[in-house]
Design an enzyme around this catalytic site. Structure first.
Site, PDB file in Angstrom:
ATOM      1  N   PRO A 439       1.257   4.705   6.714  1.00 27.30           N
ATOM      2  CG  PRO A 439      -0.493   6.925   7.071  1.00 27.30           C
ATOM      3  CD  PRO A 439       1.459   6.315   6.788  1.00 27.30           C
ATOM      4  CB  SER A 440      -3.103   3.012   3.249  1.00 25.43           C
ATOM      5  OG  SER A 440      -4.442   4.613   3.710  1.00 25.43           O
ATOM      6  NE  ARG A 441       0.143  -3.185   5.188  1.00 24.98           N
ATOM      7  CZ  ARG A 441       0.445  -3.826   6.244  1.00 24.98           C
ATOM      8  NH1 ARG A 441       0.312  -2.893   7.137  1.00 24.98           N
ATOM      9  NH2 ARG A 441       1.568  -3.820   6.432  1.00 24.98           N
ATOM     10  CG  LEU A 442      -0.385   4.293  -0.575  1.00 25.88           C
ATOM     11  CD1 LEU A 442      -0.895   5.707  -1.181  1.00 25.88           C
ATOM     12  CD2 LEU A 442       0.721   3.653  -1.712  1.00 25.88           C
ATOM     13  CG  HIS A 443       4.648   0.269   2.829  1.00 31.42           C
ATOM     14  ND1 HIS A 443       4.392   0.007   4.618  1.00 31.42           N
ATOM     15  CD2 HIS A 443       4.240  -1.336   3.349  1.00 31.42           C
ATOM     16  CE1 HIS A 443       3.257  -0.159   4.965  1.00 31.42           C
ATOM     17  NE2 HIS A 443       3.596  -1.527   4.551  1.00 31.42           N
TER      18      HIS A 443
END
Lengths: 466, 466
Positions: A439-443
């Site tokens: 989520p939220s691009r915190l890969h």
């Protein structure tokens, strides 16, 4: 509204719709239980195609006294199983066993029933989707209480459009309730659904539907009915219980992003050997039912550092490297002869996963290429002879004519010779990266790089910023 | 056989299975029509997961006198709609309306009924799949004629295994017919199905199932039943009506290939302007319901010609080029600063389509980056600040702690500043390729290259050998 470009589509009159139902449940031997089960499942499947449970979980199904209401009750059951949180408003009930059974089934799933009185006047805060299953194709006249009031509440939701506030979407089952079944929304003061799910075939009023999502459900129409009413309907894809009618609305590409929800990828979970870790992820991708798990983007760069990439099929891997086959004189073949270095990229979308592999490339031994070539389907073997890969071809027919000819020539089952310039490449990895979307691009990004530890190559694992 | 590594799984006794059915059709209000419809649909969906109609179209459903046979009749109807060619052998019929209705429905689809006498003794030549829907969980004793003989014919098919000749696969509905419901295949002389579809929950004999494909169907089990019988069952994915139990068999990667069946891609059909052609294919991919149509593999190469690639999201395109956003100090950012040239690759698997785009790359104006940055979800904006993309991070918590902190800091809704090193790149294409997968690997490849025609740039279209 059907634009001129799309394929022809049939619309039924009220009488035709009633006739088809009688035929299905009469001479064609369907029970109403069966038809309602498939109709309700189609509604749930259509909703799930567009309004994902992560964002649209709270569904209010407003069910009328007849079959349309029954479709709504079935749809709610399936939506529950698909991960939504349905609520039911079913003010006018019938004692028929089918319907009391549908209520019992929902009770057993602890799906809450809400009275009209307990429903808030402003429905916009409590629900993400409102299923309008009040009246179907037998409706005529004016909606009587409490449905007149319920329709009023849905209409008032549409005034949110201007305030750009997020408001629940309305999904009408077969007929937007309150519309004339053939002439639509007379005074233009009725419900304006965001989605219409037409059952069996669209009714005439569907011509007046302006919403972005029109779907067809009820995958049980036999040829005899289709021929008698000259039904022009879109074909259902694969095993789907619904199909979109017309084109989807234009998408705003800049807003296209998925908020990935995935398991964590932690340092302590992964294997020390990246090839073993790749095997684990590869098997999980196969288990997830991906169609072409072994499809990978192969990137090369020529002597002028110009990158190019294309999809190729991975044909094997082990501790020695990753192997694919191709024509050595193709663009990728010539790039690799000028600059024997490549990058492989696997993207397993439904698992929110990527694997990046980089390293030097060499040709595999000719004998390995021979073995693999002859293990391919004979059609693919002939295709490899016919195609001087990446060279310009005067016309499609040239390929097909030569293909036909060779197919005849080798129809005796004789060995098809491997073209001299056809064979395998092997990439010997010096870098892996395992990427898990979050989520939220915190890969999560775990990179394995090959390093020299006291004179021996060893894999070092680092976490990279997403 | 359940291996130790897989999640726990429940197996029902004969009595429990009967009890659950009674509960579903008693206090839980289901009609047999509803349950049979969903059970038959699950069987058809499971078959379609593994045995594709292009290769396994001829399906023989052998239906017994009871509910198991009814499930087989429903499955055959759905398989017809999914594009298979079903045949029915239904020797012992019942006059109950549900069953006569199922037969009528199949007649209306012109599905042929074949008598036992007309069935060939050797079933291997005429069918690709045999659905064994003879006996379900109420079976006991020995199979009586003609089912004893039909089972014998299925068993004899299994002797083909040694000859490696292609032989029909056997799919058993709930119980391999003739097996003891709890103890399985006593004398080991019975049917050995390739696929078992357990309905509601596996029965005890499923522990003895050795075939490669075990599926669960019947997506209607309410919590009350699951709790009472402590059912441990796999969860169904998305809107699917079936779920695989256990892992799929190891795949032979070298044999993994799809024989693409697609519309032709002809020179006379495509647009003269490749960006317009891309828009057409992009909209068709969106219409096909792809989850991330704008996901593309971005390939770069550093100053030492080392290629690397990763997935990024296309955020806009027009005649000026194709735009994506990123951290300028990431690996891709540094590659592009050393060598401002890239390749983009779109792979829309379910449409058997690729688009390759190559060309020089430049940064977009800072103002465009600012506008787009502030259009993103605030969570993604904060994620961009937190992440020094591609740099080594000591641990996952470091990112999440900083993310929490910044989320609090900006919880007042104040503007989140765009990081200086964050912005967009634009690729200005000088080459496109539109690739459409075709049978026997004779794919259609139309390449647009930008050429100088009397001093003006113009797109030339060539067909490339696949």
């Amino acid at each position: 509204m059907q634009d001129s470009g799309s394929p022809p589509l049939s619309y039924l009159t009220q009488r035709e719709a009633a006739e088809i139902d009688e035929t299905l449940m009469g001479p064609l031997g369907f029970s109403i239980d069966q038809l309602m089960e498939l109709a309700g499942l189609s509604v749930a499947a259509s909703i799930a195609e567009v309004y994902k449970p992560e964002e649209y979980s709270r569904v209010l199904a407003i069910c009328g006294p007849g079959n349309n209401g029954g479709d709504g009750l079935v749809a709610a059951r399936h939506l529950h199983h698909f991960g939504y949180k349905p609520f039911i408003c079913y003010p006018k009930r019938t004692a028929k066993p089918l319907y009391t059974g549908l209520v019992t089934q929902l009770d057993s799933l602890s799906v809450p029933f809400v009275s009209v009185e307990d429903l808030p006047d402003d429905l916009s805060k409590d629900f993400d989707v409102i299923v309008d299953a009040m009246f179907g194709f037998s409706f005529h006249g004016a909606p009587r209480p409490p449905f007149d009031d319920l329709i009023r509440r849905l209409v008032s939701l549409q005034n949110y459009e201007q305030t750009l506030q997020k408001h629940p979407v309305i999904v009408s089952v077969d007929i937007p309730s309150g519309w004339h079944v053939e002439e639509g929304d007379h005074e233009d003061g009725g419900i304006k659904p965001d989605m219409l799910v037409s059952l069996t075939a669209p009714k005439l009023c569907a011509k007046r539907f302006r919403g972005p999502h029109h779907f067809l459900g009820g995958r049980f129409v036999p040829p005899s009915v289709a021929e008698k009413y000259k039904l022009e309907l879109p074909s259902y894809p694969g095993t789907s219980m619904c199909v979109r009618i017309g084109k989807p609305p234009k998408v705003d590409i800049s807003a296209m992003r998925v908020n990935y929800v995935s398991p964590e990828l932690l340092e302590e979970q992964v294997e020390t050997d990246p090839t073993v870790q790749f095997r684990k992820w590869f098997d999980e991708a196969v288990a997830a039912g991906l169609r072409e798990t072994n499809a990978m983007a192969l990137s090369t760069a020529n002597k002028d550092k110009k990158p190019s990439s294309r999809m190729v099929l991975l044909k094997g891997f082990d501790e020695n490297g990753f192997v694919w086959f191709t024509n050595y004189e193709s663009k990728k073949g010539s790039d690799l002869s000028e600059n024997p270095s490549a990058a492989l990229l696997f993207y397993w979308e439904i698992l929110n996963r990527q694997v990046r592999i980089e390293g030097p490339v060499e040709r595999i031994p000719e004998s390995e290429s021979e073995n693999y070539f002859h293990s391919r389907p004979r059609g693919s073997q002939i295709g490899a002879i016919v195609s001087k890969q990446s060279s310009v071809v005067p016309g499609r027919h040239v390929l097909y004519d030569e293909y036909e000819e060779l197919t005849k020539q080798y129809s005796d089952g004789s060995v098809i010779p491997k073209p001299k310039n056809w064979g395998g490449f092997r990439l010997k990895p010096n870098l892996f990266e395992f990427w898990q979307g979050q989520p939220s691009r915190l890969h999560d990004r775990l990179q394995y790089s090959l390093q020299d530890v006291n004179g021996n190559p060893a894999w070092k694992i680092h976490r990279l910023a997403p």
